[in-house]
Design an enzyme around this catalytic site. Structure first.
Site, PDB file in Angstrom:
ATOM      1  N   GLU A  45      48.813  56.798  -3.729  1.00 48.05           N
ATOM      2  CA  GLU A  45      47.830  57.626  -4.441  1.00 48.05           C
ATOM      3  C   GLU A  45      46.456  57.187  -3.982  1.00 48.05           C
ATOM      4  O   GLU A  45      46.218  55.998  -3.745  1.00 48.05           O
ATOM      5  CB  GLU A  45      47.955  57.431  -5.958  1.00 48.05           C
ATOM      6  CG  GLU A  45      46.856  58.159  -6.715  1.00 48.05           C
ATOM      7  CD  GLU A  45      47.105  58.291  -8.215  1.00 48.05           C
ATOM      8  OE1 GLU A  45      47.823  57.442  -8.767  1.00 48.05           O
ATOM      9  OE2 GLU A  45      46.582  59.250  -8.808  1.00 48.05           O
ATOM     10  N   CYS A 239      48.306  60.594 -11.023  1.00 46.46           N
ATOM     11  CA  CYS A 239      47.465  61.535 -11.777  1.00 46.46           C
ATOM     12  C   CYS A 239      46.648  62.450 -10.891  1.00 46.46           C
ATOM     13  O   CYS A 239      46.235  63.528 -11.315  1.00 46.46           O
ATOM     14  CB  CYS A 239      46.515  60.746 -12.678  1.00 46.46           C
ATOM     15  SG  CYS A 239      47.367  59.892 -13.999  1.00 46.46           S
ATOM     16  N   ASN A 376      53.502  65.233 -12.509  1.00 45.10           N
ATOM     17  CA  ASN A 376      53.458  63.765 -12.480  1.00 45.10           C
ATOM     18  C   ASN A 376      53.797  63.227 -13.868  1.00 45.10           C
ATOM     19  O   ASN A 376      54.962  63.216 -14.232  1.00 45.10           O
ATOM     20  CB  ASN A 376      52.090  63.287 -11.990  1.00 45.10           C
ATOM     21  CG  ASN A 376      51.940  61.782 -12.091  1.00 45.10           C
ATOM     22  OD1 ASN A 376      52.851  61.050 -11.701  1.00 45.10           O
ATOM     23  ND2 ASN A 376      50.843  61.298 -12.615  1.00 45.10           N
ATOM     24  N   GLU A 377      52.787  62.826 -14.621  1.00 41.91           N
ATOM     25  CA  GLU A 377      53.087  62.300 -15.970  1.00 41.91           C
ATOM     26  C   GLU A 377      52.868  63.425 -16.966  1.00 41.91           C
ATOM     27  O   GLU A 377      51.809  63.528 -17.576  1.00 41.91           O
ATOM     28  CB  GLU A 377      52.192  61.105 -16.272  1.00 41.91           C
ATOM     29  CG  GLU A 377      52.643  59.861 -15.549  1.00 41.91           C
ATOM     30  CD  GLU A 377      51.803  58.637 -15.847  1.00 41.91           C
ATOM     31  OE1 GLU A 377      50.677  58.774 -16.377  1.00 41.91           O
ATOM     32  OE2 GLU A 377      52.263  57.528 -15.528  1.00 41.91           O
TER      33      GLU A 377
HETATM   34  O1  AHR Z   1      49.189  54.286 -10.623  1.00 39.66           O
HETATM   35  C1  AHR Z   1      48.050  54.622 -11.337  1.00 39.66           C
HETATM   36  C2  AHR Z   1      48.291  55.738 -12.343  1.00 39.66           C
HETATM   37  O2  AHR Z   1      49.211  55.326 -13.295  1.00 39.66           O
HETATM   38  C3  AHR Z   1      48.909  56.970 -11.778  1.00 39.66           C
HETATM   39  O3  AHR Z   1      47.976  57.824 -11.247  1.00 39.66           O
HETATM   40  C4  AHR Z   1      49.561  57.596 -12.964  1.00 39.66           C
HETATM   41  O4  AHR Z   1      50.658  58.390 -12.642  1.00 39.66           O
HETATM   42  C5  AHR Z   1      49.870  56.431 -13.853  1.00 39.66           C
HETATM   43  O5  AHR Z   1      49.396  56.619 -15.125  1.00 39.66           O
END
Ligand code: AHR
Length: 672
Positions: A45, A239, A376-377
């Protein structure tokens, strides 16, 4: 490499009398579930300056003058003006360098890079610029790499000239060779002095990038990834996939095609933590989806793209009924089309629209994409928690239907949200089963106690449901959030549970991956760097030890009939075992999380006679807060050794003594 010979005599040393012997049975003939080729992987990321300023080797920040503050990262002097009718539609800004009217008043722009530019003496750096002479004729640009802090007579580390001609925009290049190494260099571009010159997309890359690619990756960082022997590579997050709002979600189509025309995107990590605020953190998309697929090919691993499901970050948008925050379920078509087009970009024939884009970028062969993550989340809401209903799963259903209809071979990945337990997890886990996703993505950034008490997490999972992708996890020390030895050891302990449950856990990626020492927002992370050097954390080495010794099949390993998972009476021991059909090796991993040395006996059932076992060990000699760093990159690293296995009466027996707080891996050839 240090070699430690651990003899039986040592193993049975005086301290043994004070300790109980932990006898583990390893059934080497009982070949169990296959270990998936997707184990273990990497999670990428663009957080902590992981892409721009990190893996992506570009040294110029804001190279196209598209940051909201168009001169962010630049000093300007003389007659410099910003224009917006440049040659690249999606990056229209450029800079006009006009003569000042006096030969001593120079027009110049100077870029600071990302926390400066790291350059190495004697190495080559490729400068490039798109330029024109708006009034026609010829102009000369001078390019300097400078050290502003020097006590030398001359600030210049290296320089070159570029001859620009004509009213048409053209790309010009020059090679600079700095005379010495410096981690905070700046790049100066001097206007002609007599002739007005327009400049756009000013770029500087090391010539030596990973595989020598011009739009390339930083060599040491890409090599560190290759050295992890990843089985899967998740991209682009995190995220960042979702966006703070829909507008700023990661849009893969903006990340392909000529780099000059990839539009800038906001990076949410520039403002997410106000305590670590980085106002100049944007995404150039120079490391985009083509480069990602290419890296997967380089590493020989599966690509796992994750795409937006039409929900912007739910943490940042807690009220999903607010208009404009999420895409209404009946208006998801463009988002679903984006997902379908991504598969076409990866796998489509060159005659398809997106397959042709890939081919035009130099890769006519398909990338052979097999996995896709949707969201994602994300999470649904129940009555006690907002009552907004199945906001995620109703969208996921639509994506799945369209993707399955067109690409039935694709394995689809859902998510159980940001938590590994609790109401949201409990709500989503069964829904993932109902929706028949192939895998679901679990996230757990948890403390020491959680890691020590969840050794059996996967042993009780439903074997008939989807497989697990432990997509983001790391042990975050209580009050100590850095990459010290202790938390990494607990990750190793946890991974023995992942390994033992290879039938259900098909992917696992530690997170996050990268961090710039001057630009981080989140720690711990696997690999750290400054502008010149990088180091691998103990967590990285834990991942690497599992990945490079993952074997092909699980072998049953028990102590008094139970899995060794830090259970009561197991004195903080965690262990797992695999067989490698290709090498004929039995591999046993044992983690001692107790503050005492522990004696162990491995009864290698199914094997006879003496053997030597190779060992690999991570240990910090009791200094649990020790960590690797730029100045001590190898303070803690895997150390190889060997230990003798005895013939035993019934089978081969390995006796050993594990130091307090240590991780040791044993490899024994099954047949002599
Ligand atoms: O790894 C950092 C963040 O942690 C990521 O963007 C997210 O998916 C999680 O909350």
């Amino acid at each position: 490499m240090h070699v430690r010979i651990l003899t039986t005599a040592l193993a049975l040393s005086a301290t043994l009398t004070a300790m109980s012997q932990h006898v583990m049975e390893v059934k080497t003939n009982k070949i169990g579930a296959p270990v998936q080729s997707t184990m273990y992987g990497i999670f990428f990321e663009d957080i902590n300056y992981a892409a721009d300023g990190g893996l992506y080797a570009e040294l110029v920040m804001n190279r196209s003058f598209e940051f909201p503050n168009h001169f962010a990262g630049w000093d300007i002097s003389g007659k410099v003006t910003l224009k917006d009718d440049g040659p690249f539609e999606r990056n229209p800004h450029y800079v006009r360098l006009a003569p000042s009217g006096h030969s001593d008043k120079h027009t110049m722009i100077e870029n600071h890079g990302f926390f400066g530019m790291g350059v190495k003496g004697g190495e080559e750096y490729r400068f490039s610029v798109w330029a024109r002479v708006p009034d026609g004729g010829k102009a000369k640009l001078w390019i300097d790499l400078v050290d502003n802090a020097t006590m030398d007579d001359d600030q210049k580390l290296g320089n070159a000239g570029v001859d620009v001609s004509g009213k048409e925009w053209k790309k010009y290049t020059a090679v600079l060779k700095p005379k010495r190494t410096f981690d905070k260099a700046h790049l100066r571009v001097w206007g002609d002095g007599k002739v007005t010159t327009d400049v756009e997309h000013i770029s500087l890359f090391p010539v030596k990038t990973w595989k020598g690619r011009e739009n390339g990756m930083r060599q040491d960082l890409a090599q560190a990834l290759a050295d992890m022997k990843p089985g899967v590579f998740r991209f682009p997050g995190g995220c960042i996939v979702e966006g703070t709002d829909l507008e700023t979600r990661y849009q893969w189509k903006n990340s392909v095609g000529p780099v000059e025309n990839r539009p800038l995107n906001e990076n949410r990590w520039h403002y997410t933590f106000t305590s670590r605020y980085f106002p100049n953190y944007y995404q150039s998309y120079g490391l985009g989806f083509f480069e990602f697929f290419q890296l997967c090919e380089d590493f020989g691993c599966e690509a796992l793209p994750v795409i937006s499901c039409g929900l912007s970050c739910q943490f940042q948008n807690p009220d999903p009924t607010k208009p404009g925050v999420h895409v209404p379920v009946d208006q998801l078509d463009d988002y679903i089309q984006d997902a379908l087009d991504l598969v076409e970009f990866a796998n489509g024939d060159v005659t398809t629209k997106w397959g042709k884009v890939r081919a035009d970028m130099g890769h006519p062969e398909p990338f052979n994409l097999k996995y896709l993550g949707v969201g994602n989340e994300q999470w649904d809401y129940d009555e006690q928690h907002g009552g907004y209903g199945p906001v995620f799963t109703e969208r996921l259903k639509k994506f799945n239907a369209a993707l399955r209809a067109k690409y039935p071979y694709l394995k689809l990945i859902g998510t159980t949200g940001p938590n590994s337990e609790g109401w949201d997890f409990d709500l989503l886990q069964p829904r993932m089963k109902e929706l028949k996703v192939d895998l679901y993505d679990e996230h757990y950034y948890r403390n020491e106690q959680w890691f020590l008490s969840h050794g059996l997490r996967y042993d009780s999972y439903d074997r008939k449901g989807p497989k697990v992708f432990a997509g983001e996890y790391a042990c975050h020390g209580r009050g100590k959030k850095w990459n010290h030895f202790e938390t990494s050891l607990y990750e190793a302990a946890h991974m023995t549970g992942i390994e033992r449950n290879a039938d259900i856990v098909h992917m696992a990626t530690y997170a996050p991956l990268f961090a710039h020492v001057e630009g981080w927002q989140w720690r711990p992370d696997a690999i750290w760097y400054d502008n010149l050097y990088s180091f691998k954390t103990v967590s990285y080495y834990v991942q690497q030890m599992f990945a490079m010794n993952k074997g092909t099949n699980v072998l049953p390993l028990t102590m008094q009939g139970k899995p060794v998972a830090g259970q009561e009476g197991q004195d903080g021991l965690f262990a797992s075992s695999v067989f490698d059909k290709t090498t004929g090796e039995v591999i046993v991993k044992v983690v001692n999380t107790s503050k005492q040395p522990q004696s162990i006996t491995l009864n290698l059932q199914g094997m006879k006679g003496e053997r030597m076992a190779e060992t690999l060990e991570l240990w910090s000699n009791g200094k649990l807060d020790d960590e690797n760093s730029i100045s001590k990159p190898e303070l803690i690293h895997p150390v190889a050794g060997s230990v003798k296995c005895e013939a035993g009466q019934k089978y081969t027996v390995l006796n050993d003594q594990l130091p307090a707080m240590s991780f040791r891996l044993y490899k024994v050839k099954k047949t002599k």
